[in-house]
Design an enzyme around this catalytic site. Structure first.
Site, mmCIF file in Angstrom:
data_model
loop_
_atom_site.group_PDB
_atom_site.id
_atom_site.type_symbol
_atom_site.label_atom_id
_atom_site.label_comp_id
_atom_site.label_asym_id
_atom_site.label_seq_id
_atom_site.Cartn_x
_atom_site.Cartn_y
_atom_site.Cartn_z
ATOM 1 C CB THR A 108 -1.100 0.115 1.127
ATOM 2 O OG1 THR A 108 -0.204 0.690 2.303
ATOM 3 C CG2 THR A 108 -1.617 -1.275 1.357
ATOM 4 C CB CYS A 109 0.116 4.976 -0.010
ATOM 5 S SG CYS A 109 -1.374 5.154 1.286
ATOM 6 C CB SER B 204 -3.569 3.071 9.751
ATOM 7 O OG SER B 204 -4.070 1.698 9.218
ATOM 8 C CD GLU C 254 -6.394 3.202 6.782
ATOM 9 O OE1 GLU C 254 -7.267 3.443 6.116
ATOM 10 O OE2 GLU C 254 -5.532 2.536 6.783
ATOM 11 N N GLY C 255 -10.220 2.891 8.132
ATOM 12 C CA GLY C 255 -10.804 1.403 7.524
ATOM 13 C C GLY C 255 -10.488 0.898 6.378
ATOM 14 C CD GLN D 181 -4.833 0.032 1.585
ATOM 15 O OE1 GLN D 181 -4.765 0.027 2.673
ATOM 16 N NE2 GLN D 181 -4.653 1.362 0.860
ATOM 17 N N GLY E 114 -7.491 10.356 -11.248
ATOM 18 C CA GLY E 114 -7.601 8.827 -10.865
ATOM 19 C C GLY E 114 -8.979 8.166 -10.818
ATOM 20 C CB ALA E 115 -11.078 6.296 -12.087
ATOM 21 C CG MET F 54 -6.691 6.988 -2.502
ATOM 22 S SD MET F 54 -7.183 6.766 -0.693
ATOM 23 C CE MET F 54 -5.668 5.967 -0.094
#
Length: 435
Positions: free
Chosen positions: A49-50, A109, A114-115, A120, A189-190, A193
């Site tokens: 993830t980021c 996190s 955060e959910g 992820q 972006g689509a 996120m």
């Protein structure tokens, strides 16, 4: 076989390094398979993830696999191992279970609670299932972690206490722009996120939402869900000129929003991509504010919400995680001894059958009724002799040193739980043990 975690996250590494190590698409699949075929690895899953890159594996050796996974992370990222290693953390067995449950609950996190991390982890699980790198051990563990995460969100106020990264970003945007209702927002972006960003904007009262994406059809679909409109990717610069608030999160490997595309004026950009979507030079433009993952990390993602309610919610989640970890480990240890118990009961049953056969061959004149009574008596004696030790060894197996009791039982009775004949009566034996 034991569970191993090797990884790095926002807690141990700067965002710049996480950018280099993060993998997606074909690179993620390649890393997953390379870990899976490594010596000593039976199962594998990668969470990328980021904010984190973590390799989960079921292994039969420790040091060799840790070195191999570290080497693979270095090879796939291009970061020299000596630069990568200081930022890696390693969790094994009980600590690996605790870490995964904490991750799923949102305790690890950048924005606690955060959910999105649940989705992820679920994506990582699905990919490992599709690629055939998952087995029963890791599959059951991850499924349990997802259940624990859902329980934490359902039973505590962690959702309210810890906003998503998008929510934090909008809080920061409001500090710069004032109330964001009535502002024009641009989502670049689509993906998942971006969808979360658009939905969060809508819930915050932003009605003028524009979505830009390289695949226009996906932009149209996302825009329709929030009552916004989609614009062609070629119009990105024009849309930037009209936007007050920009949220960008694409899967691009190069910068998407360059400095020359942004007009100097009051404007807030939130870059949630890894690697960066927005050129950091944008910060030099008068009136323009850029917040990215690195600046959020440096600022601790502080929204001013760290009050007593948040502390109480986090404490409640930690309690649930501790409870669930203890329950999982207890059940897992008890399950480990089952094959040994089955092998013992199976061996005893074979001895009974052999001795009864010998009795019949030596005293063939025993009548059918008497023979049945003798058979039942011998079986009851053996069952009663074995019942207490088999129940007790299952109870003892739930302790941290429980494996030693099963090992002692195997040594004393010369048992081999892996022999196929030893496990053919497992359902009957489990009924006997639990009654």
């Amino acid at each position: 076989m034991s569970v191993l975690v090797v990884g790095l996250s926002h807690r141990t590494a700067p965002v710049a390094l996480l950018e280099r190590v993060s993998v997606s698409g074909d690179r993620l699949v390649k890393l997953l398979h390379d870990v899976h075929v490594a010596a000593g690895v039976a199962e594998a899953m990668v969470v990328s993830t980021c904010n984190r890159v973590e390799v989960y594996a079921v292994v039969d050796r420790f040091h060799a696999v840790v070195n191999e996974v570290s080497e693979l992370l270095s090879v796939h990222s291009g970061v020299p191992k000596e630069q990568l290693t200081p930022h890696l953390y390693v969790h094994y067995e009980d600590r690996a279970v605790e870490h995964l449950f904490s991750v799923g609950a949102g305790l690890d996190s950048m924005v606690v609670g955060e959910g999105q991390i649940l989705g992820q982890v679920r994506q990582a699980l699905r990919l490992a299932q599709e690629q055939g790198t998952l087995g029963a051990t890791l599959n059951d563990l991850v499924q349990q972690a997802l259940r624990v995460g859902k329980r934490c969100h359902a039973e505590t106020g962690i959702d309210r206490a810890g906003a998503s990264l998008v929510g934090v970003g909008l809080t920061l945007a409001a500090r710069v722009l004032g109330p964001i209702q009535g502002r024009r927002a641009l989502v670049v972006g689509a993906g998942s996120m971006s969808a979360l960003s658009a939905a969060t904007l809508q819930r915050a009262g932003v009605s003028d939402i524009v979505v830009v994406n390289r695949t226009h059809e996906r932009a149209v679909r996302l825009a329709q869900t929030v009552g916004g409109r989609a614009a062609p990717f070629a119009d990105l610069a024009a849309e930037l000129a009209e936007a007050d608030l920009v949220i960008s999160c694409t899967g691009a490997t190069d910068v998407v929003v360059t400095a020359d595309m942004v007009t100097p004026r009051e404007m807030f950009l939130l870059d949630l991509a890894l690697p960066h979507d927005v050129d950091p030079a944008v910060r030099l433009l008068p009136g323009v504010t850029l917040v990215d993952l690195e600046s959020m990390q440096e600022g601790g993602a502080d929204t001013g919400a760290d009050d007593g309610g948040r502390v109480e919610a986090v404490a409640a989640v930690r309690g649930i995680v501790a409870e669930e970890v203890a329950a999982y480990l207890s059940a897992e240890r008890a399950a480990r001894v089952t094959p040994t118990v089955v092998a013992l009961r199976s061996k005893a049953a074979d001895v009974v059958e052999a001795e009864l056969g010998r009795l019949v061959s030596r005293v063939p004149e025993i009548e059918g009724r008497i023979r049945d009574e003798v058979t039942q008596t011998v079986r009851r004696v053996v069952d009663k002799l074995l019942h207490e030790p088999t129940v007790r060894v299952k109870q003892l197996a739930e302790s941290p040193a429980g494996d030693h009791y099963a090992e002692a039982l195997r040594e004393l009775f010369n048992l081999n739980p892996k022999v196929p004949d030893a496990v053919r009566r497992i359902e009957t034996i489990d009924m006997e043990v639990d009654r």
